[in-house]
Design an enzyme around this catalytic site. Structure first.
Site, PDB file in Angstrom:
ATOM      1  N   HIS A 102      -0.112   4.219   1.140  1.00 32.02           N
ATOM      2  CA  HIS A 102       0.233   5.509   1.739  1.00 32.02           C
ATOM      3  C   HIS A 102      -0.774   6.606   1.406  1.00 32.02           C
ATOM      4  O   HIS A 102      -0.596   7.747   1.818  1.00 32.02           O
ATOM      5  CB  HIS A 102       1.625   5.911   1.257  1.00 32.02           C
ATOM      6  CG  HIS A 102       1.634   6.143  -0.222  1.00 32.02           C
ATOM      7  ND1 HIS A 102       1.416   5.133  -1.133  1.00 32.02           N
ATOM      8  CD2 HIS A 102       1.779   7.271  -0.947  1.00 32.02           C
ATOM      9  CE1 HIS A 102       1.438   5.632  -2.344  1.00 32.02           C
ATOM     10  NE2 HIS A 102       1.662   6.933  -2.271  1.00 32.02           N
ATOM     11  N   ASP A 103      -1.789   6.291   0.607  1.00 31.06           N
ATOM     12  CA  ASP A 103      -2.828   7.276   0.269  1.00 31.06           C
ATOM     13  C   ASP A 103      -4.163   6.946   0.931  1.00 31.06           C
ATOM     14  O   ASP A 103      -5.123   7.694   0.778  1.00 31.06           O
ATOM     15  CB  ASP A 103      -3.070   7.306  -1.250  1.00 31.06           C
ATOM     16  CG  ASP A 103      -1.872   7.832  -2.012  1.00 31.06           C
ATOM     17  OD1 ASP A 103      -1.114   8.635  -1.459  1.00 31.06           O
ATOM     18  OD2 ASP A 103      -1.700   7.419  -3.177  1.00 31.06           O
ATOM     19  N   ASP A 159       9.211   3.396  -7.237  1.00 26.99           N
ATOM     20  CA  ASP A 159       8.040   4.161  -7.667  1.00 26.99           C
ATOM     21  C   ASP A 159       8.456   4.960  -8.898  1.00 26.99           C
ATOM     22  O   ASP A 159       9.530   5.574  -8.908  1.00 26.99           O
ATOM     23  CB  ASP A 159       7.625   5.109  -6.535  1.00 26.99           C
ATOM     24  CG  ASP A 159       6.128   5.203  -6.386  1.00 26.99           C
ATOM     25  OD1 ASP A 159       5.476   5.524  -7.401  1.00 26.99           O
ATOM     26  OD2 ASP A 159       5.614   4.979  -5.280  1.00 26.99           O
ATOM     27  N   ASP A 205       3.169   5.526 -10.950  1.00 25.70           N
ATOM     28  CA  ASP A 205       2.300   6.522 -10.318  1.00 25.70           C
ATOM     29  C   ASP A 205       1.374   7.223 -11.310  1.00 25.70           C
ATOM     30  O   ASP A 205       1.816   7.656 -12.378  1.00 25.70           O
ATOM     31  CB  ASP A 205       3.205   7.572  -9.654  1.00 25.70           C
ATOM     32  CG  ASP A 205       2.427   8.606  -8.870  1.00 25.70           C
ATOM     33  OD1 ASP A 205       1.900   8.245  -7.811  1.00 25.70           O
ATOM     34  OD2 ASP A 205       2.364   9.769  -9.310  1.00 25.70           O
ATOM     35  N   GLU A 243      -0.737   2.362 -11.024  1.00 28.03           N
ATOM     36  CA  GLU A 243      -1.686   3.033 -10.134  1.00 28.03           C
ATOM     37  C   GLU A 243      -2.650   3.776 -11.046  1.00 28.03           C
ATOM     38  O   GLU A 243      -2.255   4.722 -11.729  1.00 28.03           O
ATOM     39  CB  GLU A 243      -0.984   4.020  -9.211  1.00 28.03           C
ATOM     40  CG  GLU A 243      -1.967   4.553  -8.168  1.00 28.03           C
ATOM     41  CD  GLU A 243      -1.882   6.024  -7.868  1.00 28.03           C
ATOM     42  OE1 GLU A 243      -2.388   6.443  -6.827  1.00 28.03           O
ATOM     43  OE2 GLU A 243      -1.310   6.785  -8.681  1.00 28.03           O
TER      44      GLU A 243
HETATM   45  C1  NOJ Z   1      -0.432   8.950  -6.311  1.00 27.93           C
HETATM   46  C2  NOJ Z   1       0.484   8.812  -5.150  1.00 27.93           C
HETATM   47  O1  NOJ Z   1       0.283   7.563  -4.559  1.00 27.93           O
HETATM   48  C3  NOJ Z   1       0.196   9.960  -4.235  1.00 27.93           C
HETATM   49  O2  NOJ Z   1       0.806   9.824  -2.980  1.00 27.93           O
HETATM   50  C4  NOJ Z   1       0.601  11.223  -4.933  1.00 27.93           C
HETATM   51  O3  NOJ Z   1       0.211  12.334  -4.146  1.00 27.93           O
HETATM   52  C5  NOJ Z   1      -0.040  11.354  -6.310  1.00 27.93           C
HETATM   53  N1  NOJ Z   1      -0.069  10.117  -7.051  1.00 27.93           N
HETATM   54  C6  NOJ Z   1       0.704  12.351  -7.139  1.00 27.93           C
HETATM   55  O4  NOJ Z   1       1.948  11.838  -7.515  1.00 27.93           O
END
Ligand code: NOJ
Length: 547
Positions: free
Chosen positions: A328-329, A97, A198, A255
């Site tokens: 994971h989000d 990541d 990210d 992302e």
């Molecule tokens: C996206 C990530 O997937 C998430 O888990 C994170 O809280 C935010 N970006 C900030 O880095």
């Protein structure tokens, strides 16, 4: 150009919750190495590791205090090198990541910037003076509250799009960018295959720093319009690609939430920065555009189909995508997409699997998805670890919802849903650890676990295994164009993958009832029922047919 990443089957690991080997209730790198046989058996070819860098863990590793070191709770750099080598022996690649929109407030650059306003590191971050005695703008951060944090008793503030412990880097500063590129190259030279990048569409801010229209009871304005997908960001992308990724022919997955389709080019077009991206336009279908969880949206399978197909069509014009159901989000997909819990079963879980896995793109499986793990229902906000859940709970209360309502929204969407430990077996702590895990476990691990699906036919695990094997055997599933199968009932998602070698069609029944459909004939390659009756789909049936 050899776009090797198109052939991969990716598996996302949340290291904290995958496998603990040193008895502290926290997953670690050695745990991943230990489970390589399992991953090889499943058939995946590439692992995305959520952040394992040194971090105070305010946002579980998305707050990095040293890009060149491993957080001790996960192990050592040597453990990681060993994982890379052992994975390589099994032809499994590793991507890391890459969190470069912000650092932790414990990063030495930030500490220096805070203590010494004249240090060159001050300009590595975004500091602004108060305006009329108040914060420089009225922007709301992603996790709630202002994006501005006051610096002690001075008149200065620093900017953070996420938590106040995640100060944003100042990408306008060329020296800062060079320091990041050096770090990126250092990692690529170590032998990793690339990065999941990210929050990369946040790196450019609207330089005018003006207030937005107030859109909440907190008197703030969502920061997205000013700090995400801003014009000029493509210059940063071009430079980063030239200085780093392009030199290594690595795989990169952006992302990037909230990207409009006409703007895809700078991400994944011919000259775009990344090999692929996640498209959240079909993933955040149940909440409003500013991603506040209490702004629930009603939707139907037909609406979802429209979003999914639009995504496939638009991306196909431009480039390549990373297909996913979970990460994971996000909550567990079965809960998000099949609302009625009584309908959660082998059929509905494998139907969702079949639906997403054969879309045009590189499929990403999130740990636990392959055994059909589900959401929890927590009774109190105190049971949550996720900083986002706590922020969203507060936002809902601010907006006038009751505690029960706020908790309900958080349960539906909490990022903790997918962060509970992986269920390996039915022993105490599910074989994840021999001590109490860092986050409360799911209580259904005795029914849903790897051990009882490994040799069971049918099982969600076996279905995933078959899908992966088929993808490796059928080039149409990798290279084929996406085409909608039209004239289908509202509850059916049906599409084909078409190449010079032939056509493969996927039929997915999103309903608990049998549905009549037009005849789609051919050889059945995969089916979650023992039979396929022409002209009909059984409840939650998935069937794949080669014509
Ligand atoms: C996206 C990530 O997937 C998430 O888990 C994170 O809280 C935010 N970006 C900030 O880095």
């Amino acid at each position: 150009m050899n776009e090797w990443w198109k052939n991969e089957v990716a598996y996302q690991i949340y290291p904290r919750s995958f496998k603990d080997t040193n008895h502290d209730g926290i997953g670690d790198i050695k745990g991943i190495t230990e489970k390589l046989d399992y991953l090889e058996n499943l058939g995946v070819t590439l692992l995305w590791l959520c952040p394992i860098y040194k971090s105070p863990m305010d946002d579980n590793g998305y707050d990095i205090s040293d890009y060149y070191d491993i957080n001790p709770e996960f192990g050592t750099m040597q453990d990681l090198e060993e994982l890379i080598q052992e994975a390589k022996k099994k032809n499994i690649k590793i991507i890391m990541d890459l969190v470069i929109n912000h650092t932790s407030d414990e990063h030495p650059w930030f500490k220096e910037a805070m203590t010494n306003p004249h240090s060159p590191y001050r300009d590595y971050y975004i500091f602004k003076s108060a305006k009329n005695g108040k914060a420089p703008t009225n922007w709301r951060s992603v996790f709630g509250g202002s994006v501005w944090e006051k610096v002690g008793d001075t008149e200065d503030y620093y900017f953070h799009a996420f938590s106040k412990r995640q100060p944003d880097l100042n990408w306008e500063n060329p020296q800062m960018r060079q320091d990041l590129y050096k770090m990126i190259n250092w990692w690529l030279e170590k032998g990793i295959a690339g990065f999941r990048v990210d929050a990369i569409n946040f790196i450019k801010k609207d330089q005018r720093y003006q207030d937005g229209a107030v859109d909440g009871a907190d008197g703030l304005s969502a920061c997205f319009a000013f700090s995400r997908n801003q014009p000029g960001i493509e210059k940063f992308f071009e430079e980063m690609k030239r200085e780093t990724f392009a030199k290594h022919h690595c795989m990169t997955v952006a992302e990037a939430v909230g990207v409009n389709y006409p703007d895809l080019g700078i991400f994944i077009g011919d000259q775009g920065c990344f090999s692929m991206m996640f498209d959240f336009n079909y993933s955040n279908f149940d909440i409003g555009e500013d991603e506040e969880w209490f702004k629930r949206k009603t939707w139907s399978p037909k609406d979802y189909r429209e979003l999914l197909f639009t995504s496939q069509r638009e991306i196909q014009k431009i480039g390549w995508v990373a297909s996913f159901l979970e990460n994971h989000d996000q909550p567990r997909s079965i809960d998000k997409l099949i609302v009625n819990k009584e309908d959660h079963n082998y059929y509905s879980k494998t139907m969702l699997a079949g639906m997403f896995f054969h879309l045009r793109g590189t499929p990403f499986i999130y740990q636990g998805q392959e055994i059909g793990m589900v959401n929890f229902t927590r009774q109190s906000i105190d049971e949550f670890n996720d900083i986002g859940s706590i922020g969203q709970y507060q936002r809902a209360i601010e907006e006038g919802y009751s505690k029960e309502e706020a908790l309900h929204f958080v349960n539906l969407r909490s990022r903790d849903n997918t962060r509970t430990p992986m269920h390996w077996d039915d022993s105490e702590y599910a074989g994840f650890s021999d001590t109490e895990p860092w986050i409360k476990m799911m209580d259904n691990y005795k029914e849903i676990n790897v051990a009882n699906q490994l040799s069971k036919e049918p099982s969600v695990f076996q279905f995933y295994k078959k899908m992966i094997a088929l993808r490796k055997a059928e080039p149409i599933l990798v290279e084929g164009d996406f085409e909608e199968l039209s004239e289908m009932p509202d509850d059916v998602i049906a599409y084909s993958r078409v190449s010079a070698e032939g056509t493969i069609s996927c039929l997915c029944n999103f309903s608990r009832n049998s549905i009549k459909i037009r005849n789609i004939e051919g050889i059945v390659l995969l089916n979650n029922y023992p039979e396929y009756q022409l002209g009909e789909l059984k409840p939650f049936q998935f069937v794949m047919i080669k014509q």
